[in-house]
Design a protein around this motif. Structure first.
Motif, mmCIF file in Angstrom:
data_model
loop_
_atom_site.group_PDB
_atom_site.id
_atom_site.type_symbol
_atom_site.label_atom_id
_atom_site.label_comp_id
_atom_site.label_asym_id
_atom_site.label_seq_id
_atom_site.Cartn_x
_atom_site.Cartn_y
_atom_site.Cartn_z
ATOM 1 N N ALA A 62 48.335 54.235 37.539
ATOM 2 C CA ALA A 62 47.514 53.369 36.652
ATOM 3 C C ALA A 62 47.958 52.091 36.834
ATOM 4 N N GLY A 63 47.047 51.320 37.471
ATOM 5 C CA GLY A 63 47.531 49.742 37.872
ATOM 6 C C GLY A 63 46.341 48.872 37.242
ATOM 7 N N CYS A 64 46.513 47.764 37.615
ATOM 8 C CA CYS A 64 45.548 46.760 36.948
ATOM 9 C C CYS A 64 44.961 45.902 38.309
ATOM 10 N N PRO A 65 43.924 45.996 38.714
ATOM 11 C CA PRO A 65 43.300 45.232 39.984
ATOM 12 C C PRO A 65 43.647 43.848 39.867
ATOM 13 N N MET A 66 43.308 43.326 38.647
ATOM 14 C CA MET A 66 43.281 41.929 38.494
ATOM 15 C C MET A 66 44.860 41.493 38.683
ATOM 16 N N ALA A 67 45.538 42.089 38.264
ATOM 17 C CA ALA A 67 47.331 41.798 38.402
ATOM 18 C C ALA A 67 47.431 41.667 39.771
ATOM 19 N N ASP A 68 46.923 42.596 40.683
ATOM 20 C CA ASP A 68 47.079 42.769 42.082
ATOM 21 C C ASP A 68 46.518 41.734 42.694
#
Ligand code: SF4
Length: 305
Positions: free
Chosen positions: A87-93
């Motif tokens: 569960a990541g965040c595409p924006m953070a990446d």
């Protein structure tokens, strides 16, 4: 509707939660059944504040990776579990610490403000952190007039319209919020002329331009309680609708777009929460040198709000 399987699952979760002395911090975008077992449901700022106050041994963070990292930054002695490690965040990446270091060389006089939706490594390279709830107040409070804002260009743009700072914006964005389109608002306003339009500042400027209010999810929850708000057209991730309807059963909440679903937020399920408590994994732990640097950016934010 709760089935008998769900209720025995919930019973097992709550039993293990007690044994582990765990607290469940759950973001407003999580699945309804996950929100329903929370000790606290809120936005990033509220969840960070709760993390600091808790006396539990274990935080089960039902959200995405950067949120669990923030809890680890603030509570290094606690075990922080994220029930699905993917569960990541595409924006953070959309920005790395190395890219930020390069940008800082180009703009040596700018104060670096990073949205909390960023990795711990990026926070560690930043001067101060912000959330969508406090970004305007926080940027306005800075002595420096030159700001490098990462990673969300749309939140950064919104802040630039509310402050008198010179802002350099990193070109990141939230794929979920950019699906919320102005045309949908225009159509819904015709259908519900008395409804208030409330959108999140991660939306595009042309969407924000049509809103009555631009609020964080925590701000939306409070706004919905007002007596003069009986119908609300909601421009953020769909998960918040569960909480709005639960808190205000007599009011009407209309999502602007049913496409506004964050796939990462929906990775956390009750089954994964149970497994995570059984195995005490996946754990999120920020390495100490990064944690200390990132903590000063988060602490500076918490001192302002
Ligand atoms: S809704 Fe957008 S900003 Fe929030 S976790 Fe999902 S991708 Fe990231």
């Amino acid at each position: 509707m709760t089935t008998s399987m769900d209720s025995s699952l919930v019973e097992n979760i709550l039993k293990l939660k007690k044994e582990r002395n765990a607290v469940f911090l759950v973001h407003n975008y999580q699945l309804g059944e996950v929100q329903d077992i929370a000790d606290f449901v809120g936005d990033s700022l509220e969840l960070s504040q709760k993390a600091v106050q808790t006396e539990a041994d274990v935080i089960v963070f039902c959200g995405v990776h950067f949120m669990a990292e923030t809890a680890s930054i603030l509570c290094p002695k606690m075990t922080v579990l994220l029930p699905d490690a993917h569960a990541g965040c595409p924006m953070a990446d959309m920005i790395t610490a190395e890219q930020l270091r390069q940008k800082k060389k180009e703009l040596p006089n700018a104060t670096v403000v990073c949205y909390v939706n960023s990795t711990a490594d990026v926070k560690a390279e930043s001067d101060i952190c912000c959330t969508s709830a406090n970004a305007v107040k926080l940027v306005q409070s800075l002595d420096n007039d030159e700001i490098l804002f990462v990673p969300d260009q749309y939140l950064g743009h919104y802040v630039s319209t509310k402050t008198n700072k010179k802002m350099y914006l990193w070109p990141g964005y939230c794929p979920t919020h950019t699906r919320i389109q102005p045309d949908d608002i225009i159509r819904l306003k015709q259908e519900y002329p008395k409804a208030k339009v409330v959108v999140h500042p991660e939306c595009r400027p042309e969407t924000i331009a049509l809103a009555n209010e631009v609020l964080s999810t925590g701000g939306m929850i409070r706004y919905a309680r007002r007596e003069d708000v009986q119908e609300m057209i909601v421009g953020t991730e769909m998960g918040i609708i569960h909480r709005l309807r639960k808190d205000n059963p007599a009011k009407k909440f209309i999502p602007i777009s049913e496409q506004a679903v964050c796939p990462d937020m929906k990775l956390i399920t009750l089954e994964k929460v149970l497994r995570s408590l059984e195995n005490m994994t996946p754990e999120v732990k920020v390495p100490e040198p990064v944690r200390l640097k990132a903590k000063s950016a988060v602490d500076r934010m918490l001192a302002v709000v």
